[in-house]
Design a protein around this motif. Structure first.
Motif, mmCIF file in Angstrom:
data_model
loop_
_atom_site.group_PDB
_atom_site.id
_atom_site.type_symbol
_atom_site.label_atom_id
_atom_site.label_comp_id
_atom_site.label_asym_id
_atom_site.label_seq_id
_atom_site.Cartn_x
_atom_site.Cartn_y
_atom_site.Cartn_z
ATOM 1 N N TRP A 197 42.953 40.132 49.150
ATOM 2 C CA TRP A 197 42.985 41.322 48.282
ATOM 3 C C TRP A 197 42.171 42.488 48.835
ATOM 4 N N PHE A 198 41.163 42.168 49.687
ATOM 5 C CA PHE A 198 40.406 43.264 50.308
ATOM 6 C C PHE A 198 40.967 43.623 51.687
ATOM 7 N N ASP A 199 42.015 42.918 52.091
ATOM 8 C CA ASP A 199 42.674 43.189 53.370
ATOM 9 C C ASP A 199 41.697 43.038 54.538
ATOM 10 N N SER A 201 34.356 47.727 42.014
ATOM 11 C CA SER A 201 34.989 46.667 42.784
ATOM 12 C C SER A 201 34.256 45.367 42.490
ATOM 13 N N TRP A 202 34.929 44.236 42.706
ATOM 14 C CA TRP A 202 34.300 42.960 42.331
ATOM 15 C C TRP A 202 34.926 41.790 43.076
ATOM 16 N N ALA A 203 34.160 40.715 43.177
ATOM 17 C CA ALA A 203 34.692 39.434 43.675
ATOM 18 C C ALA A 203 33.812 38.331 43.109
ATOM 19 N N TYR A 238 33.244 29.485 41.245
ATOM 20 C CA TYR A 238 32.740 30.052 39.979
ATOM 21 C C TYR A 238 33.817 30.800 39.195
ATOM 22 N N ARG A 239 35.059 30.754 39.687
ATOM 23 C CA ARG A 239 36.128 31.518 39.000
ATOM 24 C C ARG A 239 36.567 30.811 37.711
ATOM 25 N N GLY A 240 37.182 31.580 36.845
ATOM 26 C CA GLY A 240 37.782 31.009 35.636
ATOM 27 C C GLY A 240 36.771 30.710 34.537
ATOM 28 N N ARG A 241 35.542 31.247 34.640
ATOM 29 C CA ARG A 241 34.520 31.012 33.605
ATOM 30 C C ARG A 241 34.167 32.295 32.879
ATOM 31 N N GLY A 242 34.890 33.362 33.168
ATOM 32 C CA GLY A 242 34.560 34.636 32.505
ATOM 33 C C GLY A 242 33.412 35.376 33.172
ATOM 34 N N LEU A 243 33.049 34.967 34.411
ATOM 35 C CA LEU A 243 31.923 35.652 35.064
ATOM 36 C C LEU A 243 32.306 37.052 35.530
ATOM 37 N N ALA A 244 33.555 37.202 36.016
ATOM 38 C CA ALA A 244 33.952 38.499 36.592
ATOM 39 C C ALA A 244 33.893 39.590 35.526
ATOM 40 N N TRP A 245 34.563 39.374 34.419
ATOM 41 C CA TRP A 245 34.618 40.470 33.438
ATOM 42 C C TRP A 245 33.256 40.733 32.813
ATOM 43 N N ARG A 246 32.454 39.654 32.626
ATOM 44 C CA ARG A 246 31.108 39.867 32.064
ATOM 45 C C ARG A 246 30.250 40.667 33.038
ATOM 46 N N ARG A 302 46.760 39.653 39.389
ATOM 47 C CA ARG A 302 46.676 39.468 37.938
ATOM 48 C C ARG A 302 45.255 39.176 37.447
ATOM 49 N N PRO A 303 44.525 38.264 38.116
ATOM 50 C CA PRO A 303 43.157 38.017 37.635
ATOM 51 C C PRO A 303 42.306 39.283 37.636
ATOM 52 N N SER A 304 42.545 40.172 38.609
ATOM 53 C CA SER A 304 41.732 41.396 38.659
ATOM 54 C C SER A 304 42.153 42.402 37.593
#
Ligand SMILES: CC(C)(COP(=O)(O)OP(=O)(O)OC[C@H]1O[C@@H](n2cnc3c(N)ncnc32)[C@H](O)[C@@H]1OP(=O)(O)O)[C@@H](O)C(=O)NCCC(=O)NCCS
Length: 342
Positions: free
Chosen positions: A36-38, A93-95, A100-108, A135-137
């Protein structure tokens, strides 16, 4: 020069990067991030990664970009940043690393960053540019309280292929995403908007041999019922009255709804829903009083079933014949592409 702060939300901490984080986090880069960051390689070299960490300090000093390591329960779990683009506007921007994915860490983490950036950096607006297929982003941005604002066509490239970009944004004065108003606005920004058209059947003559008014238009060959595209925040009934006034300078009242006709996408136009209202029966000489809007209407004609073939679009011919055969039964007909659906 103040130090970059540490931000906290329960078990989630955003803190400045240090060179001690380098080895552990370099190993956590995966294909998803590189894709996604190419990035040219899945993980940066040790030297590149250390240089990148050094850069985060310089950028903090200049306040051109602020990057935080996302730490969850003491472990490095990802990174978030805001780049100050124009004065008052930050680009996010974020990663989050795979374990650790799928636990709501990104949006928090993004939400914590955004609220700090409004407060401490004085930003008026933040935005994110996200590939529509990521989609996740997209979900991360929405959950963080950004609203979907638009789609830039082909403004980015990924793996050498032209891509669209979704722009999502949040203004400092937006209702907070935890309030009902803020949540509704966020969700509303993601919902489809559908084109609506309102038209009317104006008749002249007696019940047995009545005629229907059709307009001959400047911009297309086929004759059509008077009416037009419903404006934002306008009702279909209000629209048909407005359109007839604008196109013909006639005052009509929208009577009962005769038909709802869904039109599939055609010749580059998106799909549309047409609301067809009964405009009543008038003296045929009424159209002598009409002032045609020259840039749209070339002429108006009272027509009967024998006049329609070849003169109106096929879907409208089907609609007009369906209206004719069901005349007087009082029910609204539902049609798709001019064909009644029972
Ligand atoms: C995007 C990314 C940060 C999401 O991290 P995450 O910690 O798993 O995200 P969260 O747990 O906070 O979930 C955020 C939303 O995405 C959704 N989501 C997460 N993974 C998903 C997946 N594989 N497919 C669809 N939706 C997904 C979650 O369900 C959640 O939405 P919801 O609350 O409406 O259900 C992570 O996948 C990543 O690092 N990707 C690579 C880097 C990247 O794409 N960066 C962005 C460049 S603009």
């Amino acid at each position: 020069m103040t130090d970059q702060p540490t931000l906290r939300d329960g078990d989630l901490v955003l803190r400045p990067w240090t060179l001690d984080d380098s080895d552990a986090t370099r190993a956590l880069h995966d294909r998803e991030i590189a894709h996604w960051f190419d990035f040219p390689a899945v993980a940066p070299s040790a030297q590149e990664h250390r240089a990148w960490i050094e850069d985060t300090r310089t950028e903090w000093s200049a306040r051109t970009k602020v990057t935080f390591l996302v730490q969850w329960r003491g472990e490095p779990a990802g990174t978030v940043d805001v780049r100050v683009q124009d004065p008052g506007v930050g680009v996010l921007s974020w990663a989050v690393y795979a374990p650790y994915r799928g636990r709501g860490l990104a949006w928090r983490a993004v939400r914590l960053l955004v609220e700090w950036a409004f407060d401490a950096l004085g930003l008026e607006r933040v935005e994110a540019h996200v590939n529509p297929d990521n989609r996740p982003s997209v979900r991360t941005a929405l959950r963080a309280g950004l609203r979907r604002e638009g789609r830039l066509r082909g403004n980015a490239s990924l793996g050498g292929v032209r891509q669209d970009t979704l722009v999502l944004g949040r203004r400092r004065d937006d209702a907070h995403p935890d309030t009902r108003e803020g949540f509704t606005a966020m969700l509303d920004s993601t919902l489809p908007t559908k084109r609506a058209i309102a038209q009317g059947v104006l008749r002249a003559g007696s019940a047995g041999a009545s005629q229907v008014l059709l307009c001959e238009l400047v911009y297309k060959r086929e004759w059509d019922l008077p009416g037009g595209v419903v404006d934002p925040h306008e009702s279909p009934a209000a629209c048909v009255v407005r359109e007839v006034r604008e196109e013909l300078d006639l005052v009509v009242t929208a009577g009962p709804l005769l038909a709802v006709n869904w039109l599939p996408a055609l010749h580059g136009w998106g799909d549309a829903t047409v609301f067809v209202f009964d405009l009543g029966t008038v003296d045929a000489r009424l159209i002598e009083r009409a002032h045609l809007q020259q840039r749209e209407i070339r002429g108006v004609h009272w027509t009967g079933p024998d006049d329609w073939a070849g003169r109106v679009a096929p879907y409208n011919e089907r609609l007009l014949r369906a209206l004719e055969s069901r005349r007087g039964d009082g029910a609204t007909i539902y049609l798709e592409d001019g064909t009644p659906v029972t």
